[in-house]
Write a protein that holds these residues in place. Structure first.
Motif, short mmCIF file in Angstrom:
data_model
loop_
_atom_site.label_atom_id
_atom_site.label_comp_id
_atom_site.label_asym_id
_atom_site.label_seq_id
_atom_site.Cartn_x
_atom_site.Cartn_y
_atom_site.Cartn_z
N THR A 127 26.29 54.59 -4.52
CA THR A 127 26.83 54.48 -3.16
C THR A 127 27.89 53.39 -3.10
O THR A 127 28.03 52.59 -4.03
N MET A 128 28.62 53.39 -1.99
CA MET A 128 29.63 52.35 -1.76
C MET A 128 29.58 51.95 -0.30
O MET A 128 29.10 52.69 0.57
N HIS A 129 30.13 50.76 -0.03
CA HIS A 129 30.28 50.30 1.34
C HIS A 129 31.60 50.83 1.90
O HIS A 129 32.59 50.93 1.19
N GLU A 159 28.85 51.25 6.75
CA GLU A 159 27.84 52.15 6.19
C GLU A 159 27.87 52.12 4.66
O GLU A 159 28.85 51.67 4.06
N GLN A 160 26.82 52.63 4.09
CA GLN A 160 26.79 52.93 2.66
C GLN A 160 26.74 54.44 2.52
O GLN A 160 25.88 55.10 3.10
N GLU A 191 35.13 50.76 -0.57
CA GLU A 191 35.18 50.20 -1.92
C GLU A 191 35.92 51.12 -2.89
O GLU A 191 36.53 50.65 -3.85
N GLN A 194 33.28 43.55 5.01
CA GLN A 194 32.19 43.46 5.98
C GLN A 194 32.59 42.71 7.25
O GLN A 194 31.86 42.71 8.23
N TRP A 237 34.30 44.18 -0.52
CA TRP A 237 33.00 43.74 0.04
C TRP A 237 32.47 42.56 -0.78
O TRP A 237 32.52 42.56 -2.00
N GLU A 242 29.15 40.25 -1.48
CA GLU A 242 27.70 40.18 -1.29
C GLU A 242 27.29 38.80 -0.81
O GLU A 242 27.91 37.82 -1.14
#
Length: 346
Positions: free
Chosen positions: A2-4, A20-21, A125, A321, A344, A346
């Protein structure tokens, strides 16, 4: 995997821009997947989020027109040479086959669209695009600078070309602090024009003069167009670069010289304007519409960037984000130049 991403599922205010992811898309035939290192906002991103009366966006949609990154996957039929390459994305999408595309006027293609408007864009991403959307990132140009150039530079160049701006002309740039306005000043200077600019704040007017405008004008004065006429020795501007619309359009027309050309690419303050036709035809003036520009011109603009002759003005950067803060800054009209989105964190 998955990706953001940022995604619009329904039009509305900032709370309708969702973080979202989602599954990472696999490139189909003739496509590649790019791991984005930077993207840049344009006013179109606000329209995608808010919606436009009479226009339907293909929701859900990831916004974002501009981006630069590294090719990390190649679909069947796409050239393997792109794998691992640093690239800049061409924002405009066209069929590549019709008469308009073959003539180089791809922005007139019946299937023309823009990343983040007609298919998923760069506020993510990764992004999957047709192979023909790729250009090499110029050597020595940062990810942020590479991502901030394409749409605004291509739009500005196409507008000045359509308006037939030549050396010695007086060019009036409306909203000089916008991404497209800052690029218009730089390109107008390269073409040898004398530049007057409007800016809604002292900072924007100072920026305009730093970029090459000989004078700057505050559009808050209802008679601001008279100052443009005075500064142009009573003649008015030969070319007016409009991208605001309703709030400035009447003044722009009043500031236009005999035989002058007003070219417009946007209507951020509203699209309903009044035109006094008597003045338009008695003074042999023209109003020209423009959206984006030729793909081949972007290659030339990237070379100018590499040579240090033009550079996007970067107002600020936000990690993905914090995209709500980025939209809020653009919507506030406080930004000068481009707002860049970085990966993104973390």
């Amino acid at each position: 995997m998955t990706m953001h991403c940022a995604q619009v599922r329904e039009h509305g205010d900032l709370d309708h821009l969702l973080l979202e992811q989602v599954p990472i898309e696999q490139p189909a035939s003739g496509e590649v997947r790019v791991r984005l290192r930077a993207s840049a906002l344009n006013h179109l991103d606000l329209w995608v989020r808010k919606g436009v009366a009479g226009h339907r966006f293909p929701l859900p949609l990831i916004p974002g027109c501009d981006g630069a990154g590294v090719v990390e996957a190649v679909g069947e039929g796409a050239e393997q040479k792109w794998l691992g390459r640093d690239v800049v994305l061409i924002p405009g999408l066209s069929c590549g086959l019709c008469v308009r595309c073959r003539d180089g006027d791809d922005m007139l293609c019946p299937e023309y669209g823009i990343l983040g408007e007609t298919r998923n864009g760069t506020c993510a991403e990764t992004i999957v695009v047709p192979e023909r959307q790729l250009l090499d990132r110029p050597e020595g140009i940062s990810w942020e600078q590479a991502a901030a150039l394409p749409l605004s530079a291509l739009t500005a160049w196409s507008m000045l070309r359509k308006a037939r701006l030549t050396a010695g002309d007086t060019l009036l740039v409306i909203a000089a602090g916008s991404g497209v306005g800052t690029m218009a000043i730089q390109l107008g200077r390269l073409l040898g024009a004398r530049i007057i600019a409007t800016g809604s704040s002292a900072a924007k007017r100072q920026l305009a003069e730093k970029l090459g405008a000989s004078h700057s004008v505050d559009p808050a004065d209802p008679k601001w167009w008279k100052e443009v006429i005075r500064l142009s020795d009573g003649n008015g501007a030969d070319v007016i670069f409009e991208n605001v619309g309703q709030s400035t359009f009447e003044g722009s027309l009043r500031a236009l010289a005999r035989g002058g050309r007003l070219v417009t690419c946007g209507a951020t303050s509203g699209s309903q304007v009044t035109v006094e036709l008597n003045r338009l035809f008695f003074k042999n003036q023209q109003i020209i519409g423009s959206t984006m520009g030729r793909r081949e011109d972007l290659t030339r603009l990237l070379k100018l960037q590499q040579q240090g002759k033009i550079q996007p003005v970067i107002d600020s950067t936000f990690p993905l984000q914090q995209i709500h803060s980025a939209h809020q800054r653009m919507e506030s009209r406080e930004s000068c130049g481009k707002i860049v989105i970085t990966p993104w964190k973390e």
